[in-house]
Scaffold this motif. Sequence first.
Motif, short mmCIF file in Angstrom:
data_model
loop_
_atom_site.label_atom_id
_atom_site.label_comp_id
_atom_site.label_asym_id
_atom_site.label_seq_id
_atom_site.Cartn_x
_atom_site.Cartn_y
_atom_site.Cartn_z
N LEU A 116 0.58 -1.43 0.12
CA LEU A 116 -0.16 -0.04 0.16
C LEU A 116 0.80 1.26 0.09
CD1 LEU A 116 -2.87 1.19 -0.06
CD2 LEU A 116 -3.12 0.75 2.47
N LEU A 117 2.12 1.26 0.64
CA LEU A 117 2.89 2.48 0.45
C LEU A 117 3.25 2.70 -1.01
CD1 LEU A 117 4.57 4.54 2.16
CD2 LEU A 117 6.45 2.48 2.23
N SER A 118 3.23 1.67 -1.77
CA SER A 118 3.85 1.83 -3.07
C SER A 118 2.90 2.75 -3.98
CB SER A 118 4.14 0.61 -3.85
OG SER A 118 2.97 -0.54 -3.93
N VAL A 119 1.48 2.44 -3.37
CA VAL A 119 0.20 3.17 -4.06
C VAL A 119 0.42 4.59 -3.73
CG1 VAL A 119 -2.14 3.32 -4.23
CG2 VAL A 119 -1.14 1.13 -4.11
N VAL A 120 0.61 5.03 -2.39
CA VAL A 120 0.68 6.30 -1.92
C VAL A 120 2.09 6.94 -2.72
CG1 VAL A 120 1.35 7.57 0.10
CG2 VAL A 120 -0.04 5.62 0.36
N VAL A 121 3.12 6.37 -2.98
CA VAL A 121 4.28 6.82 -3.60
C VAL A 121 4.00 7.15 -4.92
CG1 VAL A 121 6.88 6.48 -4.26
CG2 VAL A 121 5.88 5.79 -2.13
N ASP A 122 3.31 6.22 -5.66
CA ASP A 122 2.75 6.34 -6.94
C ASP A 122 1.92 7.66 -7.09
OD1 ASP A 122 4.05 4.06 -7.75
OD2 ASP A 122 2.59 2.84 -7.76
N THR A 123 0.91 7.86 -6.08
CA THR A 123 0.04 8.83 -6.04
C THR A 123 1.03 10.35 -6.06
OG1 THR A 123 -1.62 7.56 -4.85
CG2 THR A 123 -1.74 9.93 -4.74
N LEU A 124 1.99 10.32 -5.39
CA LEU A 124 2.58 11.45 -5.03
C LEU A 124 3.77 11.66 -6.45
CD1 LEU A 124 3.77 13.55 -3.21
CD2 LEU A 124 5.76 12.02 -2.61
N SER A 125 3.86 10.40 -7.21
CA SER A 125 4.64 10.67 -8.49
C SER A 125 3.96 11.30 -9.66
CB SER A 125 5.11 9.18 -8.88
OG SER A 125 5.75 8.51 -7.75
N THR A 126 2.62 11.07 -9.35
CA THR A 126 1.72 11.89 -10.47
C THR A 126 1.43 13.27 -10.39
OG1 THR A 126 -0.29 11.42 -9.17
CG2 THR A 126 0.46 9.68 -10.73
N ASN A 127 2.05 13.80 -9.17
CA ASN A 127 2.00 15.33 -8.96
C ASN A 127 0.46 15.69 -8.59
OD1 ASN A 127 4.93 15.96 -9.52
ND2 ASN A 127 4.59 16.03 -11.37
N THR A 128 -0.34 14.72 -8.35
CA THR A 128 -1.97 15.04 -8.09
C THR A 128 -1.55 15.84 -6.64
OG1 THR A 128 -2.50 12.88 -9.27
CG2 THR A 128 -4.16 14.16 -7.53
N ILE A 129 -1.06 15.27 -5.66
CA ILE A 129 -0.62 15.66 -4.40
C ILE A 129 0.84 16.47 -4.29
CG2 ILE A 129 -0.79 15.21 -1.79
CD1 ILE A 129 -3.38 14.47 -3.40
N PRO A 130 0.57 17.64 -3.96
CA PRO A 130 2.09 18.38 -3.67
C PRO A 130 2.82 17.67 -2.74
CG PRO A 130 0.38 19.75 -2.44
CD PRO A 130 -0.43 18.40 -3.21
N ASP A 131 2.43 17.18 -1.71
CA ASP A 131 3.64 16.53 -0.94
C ASP A 131 2.61 15.92 0.32
OD1 ASP A 131 5.71 15.50 0.54
OD2 ASP A 131 6.61 17.44 1.21
#
Length: 588
Positions: A116-131
């Motif tokens: 699940l952490l990989s899903v969160v990191v992928d979310t950050l990689s898409t720049n959808t969330i700033p941080d």
Amino acid sequence: MTGWTNLPLIFLPVHRSHIDYLLLTFILFCHNIKAPYIASGNNLNIPIFSTLIHNLGGFFIRRRLDETPDGRKDILYRALLHGHVVELLRQQQFLEIFLEGTRSRSGKTSCARAGLLSVVVDTLSTNTIPDILVIPVGISYDRIIEGHYNGEQLGKPKKNESLWSIARGVVRMLRKNYGCVRVDFAQPFSLKDCRKLITKQLFRPSDAAAEATDTSINESRTVAEESFRRRLIANLAEHILFTASKSCAIMSTHIVACLLLYRHRQGIDLSTLVEDFFVMKEEVLARDFDLGFSGNSEDVVMHAIQLLGNCVTITHTSRNDEFFITPSTTVPSVFELNFYSNGVLHVFIMEAIIACSLYAVQNKRGSGGPAAVCPNLISQEQLVRKAASLCYLLSNEGTMSLPCQTFYQVCHEAVGRFIQYGILTVAEQDEQEDISPGVAEQQWDKKLPGPLSWRSDEEDEDSDFGEEQRDCYLKVSQSKEHQQFITFLQRLLGPLLEAYSSAAIFIHNFSGPVPEPEYLQKLHKYLITRTERSVAVYAESATYCLVKNAVKMFKDIGSLATVRAVVIFRSAQLLVSGTPVPFSHCQC
């Protein structure tokens, strides 16, 4: 924390008990912080209880994200989960994720399952969330409400959660005293900044694909990027779990169980136990760990003994009118004491590894090494490298260092602490001159396997550890206090080393191939039989957790292989052959 006020938070606690998520939500609620959405395993999706979890903000996920009948990636499921996580974070909701995946059955912090952490990191990689703000959380119990995991450690299959089992647990919790619990929040850090830092420490995907031919460059780049991504997430998960484990407070039951098993296994007067408890408490504080108790040492020790229940026997001696405390010798009781003792293992783990490596180096005196030339002197380089190889062997037993540190580096620092304590002293120059230079290296290099994954070429060429330090020779203090401390540290690792060495012996008599679950059962039965026949020095070496970790390590080093979940014997050359197993020295 300027600029972080509008960022979503992710709480990443260690996982000890079923009430971890309830406890964390309650604490946040009491401090007017909104409750996080909890990622719960689908094993808890049972009537009534699942409704409670949903109302608390929980959502259920598969225990394995790629759990499909054919074993391939479930792209649709990952896409739905990714979309759900993205939407929660976009709404600036908080998340709670258990990186270990399941409750620890050993009392130690388990290795990460970073699905699940990989899903969160992928979310950050898409720049959808700033941080995203990451908060590791340490949780420590005097006694967990589950009581113990002895059934599973004895090889019985795990019972599925049910409404009836939960109801019984609640009733048991209300009727018994389970002592105190400590929840410690580590310093929050930016996931974006941490990812950048780890990225600098790893190889770039473009570097790995630079030498690819024109026809295969796209495929090679994809493979390199996926490998890089996996290493990035693994290092991030390791960093978080190390920090969370470091934040865990040491409870009174941890120290008492540890002292009874690995210092006073034959029993001890209460007054002496209280004195040793006070000394160990100070040792824990000196290593920058916190305590989950306070008060008069005798009262705290009696409180811990009461919580440990049937695992400890108290008798009154008329000779000196004092209580005599003895740990129970039954296998279930020893397993349970070991569970709580493991709560303090991470405090001394590196020093215990150095102590066992010291024993191994000292016992090579007949092999023609430097110890045979000058028995009182030990090569610091040889000691550190032996310890680093032992760290690698035990790496499945938990996170021992930050991912930015090599095993060689942390072992060198641990040896430095031994010198600081006075346990080891640097030999005088005239003593070192009696040993021909390079003898230690020549003898040790013959013992080494192929490339050492815990030490890189860059570390050899561009390291802070110069030749002057590598040529240093050490002497072991002969004071009674220091010798007792070394023996105590060796005993801490005794169960682990006995389990691994016994597993290595079992491999030599292995006739396969057999399905992996069947192999695990046979190995576990072998260890249990050794314990029942009093062959084993440490009964707790037969826990099922150690069996699984040992088999995983032997697969990692190539001594065992699995093809479609079938175990195949590959090689009898085991790292255990060079591993210190100080049983005779550490018998209690």
